[in-house]
Design an enzyme around this catalytic site. Structure first.
Site, PDB file in Angstrom:
ATOM      1  N   GLU A 182       0.855  -1.196   0.000  1.00 56.39           N
ATOM      2  CA  GLU A 182       0.000   0.000   0.000  1.00 56.39           C
ATOM      3  C   GLU A 182       0.886   1.239   0.000  1.00 56.39           C
ATOM      4  O   GLU A 182       2.031   1.201   0.445  1.00 56.39           O
ATOM      5  CB  GLU A 182      -0.830  -0.034   1.286  1.00 56.39           C
ATOM      6  CG  GLU A 182      -2.273   0.281   1.295  1.00 56.39           C
ATOM      7  CD  GLU A 182      -2.971   1.176   0.314  1.00 56.39           C
ATOM      8  OE1 GLU A 182      -2.433   1.609  -0.720  1.00 56.39           O
ATOM      9  OE2 GLU A 182      -4.126   1.463   0.608  1.00 56.39           O
ATOM     10  N   ASP A 196      -3.430   5.327   6.695  1.00 59.68           N
ATOM     11  CA  ASP A 196      -3.943   6.530   7.356  1.00 59.68           C
ATOM     12  C   ASP A 196      -4.847   6.096   8.501  1.00 59.68           C
ATOM     13  O   ASP A 196      -4.378   5.885   9.627  1.00 59.68           O
ATOM     14  CB  ASP A 196      -4.652   7.382   6.297  1.00 59.68           C
ATOM     15  CG  ASP A 196      -5.162   8.702   6.835  1.00 59.68           C
ATOM     16  OD1 ASP A 196      -4.885   9.017   7.999  1.00 59.68           O
ATOM     17  OD2 ASP A 196      -5.848   9.435   6.088  1.00 59.68           O
ATOM     18  N   LYS A 218       0.846   7.107   8.661  1.00 57.12           N
ATOM     19  CA  LYS A 218       0.521   8.327   9.412  1.00 57.12           C
ATOM     20  C   LYS A 218       0.423   7.983  10.888  1.00 57.12           C
ATOM     21  O   LYS A 218      -0.389   7.144  11.291  1.00 57.12           O
ATOM     22  CB  LYS A 218      -0.782   8.942   8.903  1.00 57.12           C
ATOM     23  CG  LYS A 218      -0.591   9.647   7.593  1.00 57.12           C
ATOM     24  CD  LYS A 218      -1.778  10.525   7.263  1.00 57.12           C
ATOM     25  CE  LYS A 218      -1.532  11.239   5.955  1.00 57.12           C
ATOM     26  NZ  LYS A 218      -2.700  12.005   5.517  1.00 57.12           N
ATOM     27  N   VAL A 238      -0.301  14.508   2.235  1.00 55.75           N
ATOM     28  CA  VAL A 238       0.931  14.469   1.452  1.00 55.75           C
ATOM     29  C   VAL A 238       0.659  13.963   0.029  1.00 55.75           C
ATOM     30  O   VAL A 238      -0.331  13.273  -0.213  1.00 55.75           O
ATOM     31  CB  VAL A 238       1.983  13.548   2.125  1.00 55.75           C
ATOM     32  CG1 VAL A 238       2.530  14.186   3.389  1.00 55.75           C
ATOM     33  CG2 VAL A 238       1.391  12.163   2.439  1.00 55.75           C
ATOM     34  N   ASP A 273      -1.790  10.973  -4.531  1.00 62.22           N
ATOM     35  CA  ASP A 273      -2.343  12.055  -5.340  1.00 62.22           C
ATOM     36  C   ASP A 273      -3.183  13.037  -4.546  1.00 62.22           C
ATOM     37  O   ASP A 273      -3.651  12.757  -3.443  1.00 62.22           O
ATOM     38  CB  ASP A 273      -3.246  11.458  -6.427  1.00 62.22           C
ATOM     39  CG  ASP A 273      -4.561  10.926  -5.841  1.00 62.22           C
ATOM     40  OD1 ASP A 273      -4.506  10.108  -4.907  1.00 62.22           O
ATOM     41  OD2 ASP A 273      -5.637  11.360  -6.300  1.00 62.22           O
ATOM     42  N   ARG A 277       1.121  12.177  -8.538  1.00 60.40           N
ATOM     43  CA  ARG A 277       1.590  10.815  -8.247  1.00 60.40           C
ATOM     44  C   ARG A 277       3.010  10.582  -8.743  1.00 60.40           C
ATOM     45  O   ARG A 277       3.744   9.766  -8.207  1.00 60.40           O
ATOM     46  CB  ARG A 277       0.688   9.781  -8.928  1.00 60.40           C
ATOM     47  CG  ARG A 277      -0.727   9.712  -8.377  1.00 60.40           C
ATOM     48  CD  ARG A 277      -1.429   8.486  -8.950  1.00 60.40           C
ATOM     49  NE  ARG A 277      -2.866   8.515  -8.798  1.00 60.40           N
ATOM     50  CZ  ARG A 277      -3.531   8.120  -7.704  1.00 60.40           C
ATOM     51  NH1 ARG A 277      -2.885   7.684  -6.657  1.00 60.40           N
ATOM     52  NH2 ARG A 277      -4.847   8.180  -7.670  1.00 60.40           N
TER      53      ARG A 277
HETATM   54  P1  IMP Z   1      -7.103   4.583   5.161  1.00 61.72           P
HETATM   55  O1  IMP Z   1      -8.204   3.607   4.971  1.00 61.72           O
HETATM   56  O2  IMP Z   1      -7.568   5.830   5.851  1.00 61.72           O
HETATM   57  O3  IMP Z   1      -5.857   4.029   5.810  1.00 61.72           O
HETATM   58  O4  IMP Z   1      -6.825   5.082   3.722  1.00 61.72           O
HETATM   59  C1  IMP Z   1      -5.681   5.015   3.067  1.00 61.72           C
HETATM   60  C2  IMP Z   1      -5.920   5.599   1.684  1.00 61.72           C
HETATM   61  O5  IMP Z   1      -6.293   6.990   1.762  1.00 61.72           O
HETATM   62  C3  IMP Z   1      -4.630   5.551   0.917  1.00 61.72           C
HETATM   63  O6  IMP Z   1      -4.563   4.393   0.141  1.00 61.72           O
HETATM   64  C4  IMP Z   1      -4.686   6.827   0.086  1.00 61.72           C
HETATM   65  O7  IMP Z   1      -5.320   6.554  -1.142  1.00 61.72           O
HETATM   66  C5  IMP Z   1      -5.551   7.778   0.861  1.00 61.72           C
HETATM   67  N1  IMP Z   1      -4.771   8.759   1.642  1.00 61.72           N
HETATM   68  C6  IMP Z   1      -4.665   8.836   2.984  1.00 61.72           C
HETATM   69  N2  IMP Z   1      -3.868   9.853   3.360  1.00 61.72           N
HETATM   70  C7  IMP Z   1      -3.447  10.446   2.211  1.00 61.72           C
HETATM   71  C8  IMP Z   1      -2.567  11.573   1.937  1.00 61.72           C
HETATM   72  O8  IMP Z   1      -1.997  12.244   2.815  1.00 61.72           O
HETATM   73  N3  IMP Z   1      -2.370  11.864   0.623  1.00 61.72           N
HETATM   74  C9  IMP Z   1      -2.958  11.157  -0.385  1.00 61.72           C
HETATM   75  N4  IMP Z   1      -3.774  10.113  -0.178  1.00 61.72           N
HETATM   76  C10 IMP Z   1      -4.012   9.762   1.115  1.00 61.72           C
HETATM   77 MG    MG Z   2      -5.035   4.484  -2.068  1.00 65.25          MG
END
Ligand code: IMP
Ligand code: MG
Length: 170
Positions: free
Chosen positions: A95, A99, A127, A149, A155, A161
């Site tokens: 991945e 986040d 994060k 970021v 993106d 990207r």
């Molecule tokens: P999660 O389910 O919140 O962990 O989501 C992760 C997804 O959110 C990643 O695969 C990214 O596509 C997107 N994402 C989370 N934070 C960022 C960021 O700071 N910049 C760009 N995409 C992000």
């Molecule tokens: Mg993603």
């Protein structure tokens, strides 16, 4: 929105990829591995990692959408599924960023239901302190703050990207 600052340089990223590739090469030296890249964000990390692997490896990709509504949180929709059957295979999910953790934890459950031999997770960026659904990340490239970021696969509205470094937007 404009790029305001380089957070992690191209060189730091290259060194980290080499370090992680070396760990993966030694862990899977006698085992077959299926690397699963999560599109679109992971396409760059998968290709950089791939060039440094010296093991018996195949690559597959998945595209998923996550839902963050209160009732549907943790739900993922498969946009593009894997091509290969992963039952009884060692898989490594790759991945771009971890986040809230919802995407990876749902994806891990989904792939576990297909009975792989083992599952590991590599997230290039993690994060810190924002995880709502913590799961174990076996290989993490860099821990970063909660800011948004871009670059190295990540993106903002489909842009940035291609940057070879990780940057902040403002
Ligand atoms: P999660 O389910 O919140 O962990 O989501 C992760 C997804 O959110 C990643 O695969 C990214 O596509 C997107 N994402 C989370 N934070 C960022 C960021 O700071 N910049 C760009 N995409 C992000
Ligand atoms: Mg993603």
């Amino acid at each position: 929105m404009k790029i305001s600052k380089t957070l992690i340089s191209k060189e730091e990223i290259e060194n980290k990829i080499s370090e992680i590739a070396e760990t993966i090469n030694s862990k899977y030296k006698d085992e077959e591995l299926v690397v699963i890249g999560i599109l679109k964000g992971a396409f760059i990390v998968v290709s950089d990692l791939a060039k440094q692997l010296q093991i018996d490896v195949t690559f597959d990709f998945m595209s998923i959408k996550s839902y963050y509504g209160s009732e549907s949180s943790g739900q993922i929709k498969i946009i593009k599924d894997l091509e290969y059957d992963i039952s009884n295979k060692n898989i490594l999910i790759v991945e771009d960023i971890y986040d809230t953790g919802l995407t990876l934890s749902s994806l891990k459950k989904l792939l576990e239901s297909r009975n792989p031999k083992s599952i590991e997770i590599f997230s290039m960026f993690v994060k810190k302190g924002v995880s709502k659904d913590p799961i174990e990340i076996d290989y993490s490239g860099f821990e970063i703050g909660p800011e948004f970021v871009v670059g190295y696969g990540l993106d903002y509205n489909g842009k940035y990207r291609e940057l070879p470094y990780l940057a902040l937007l403002s």
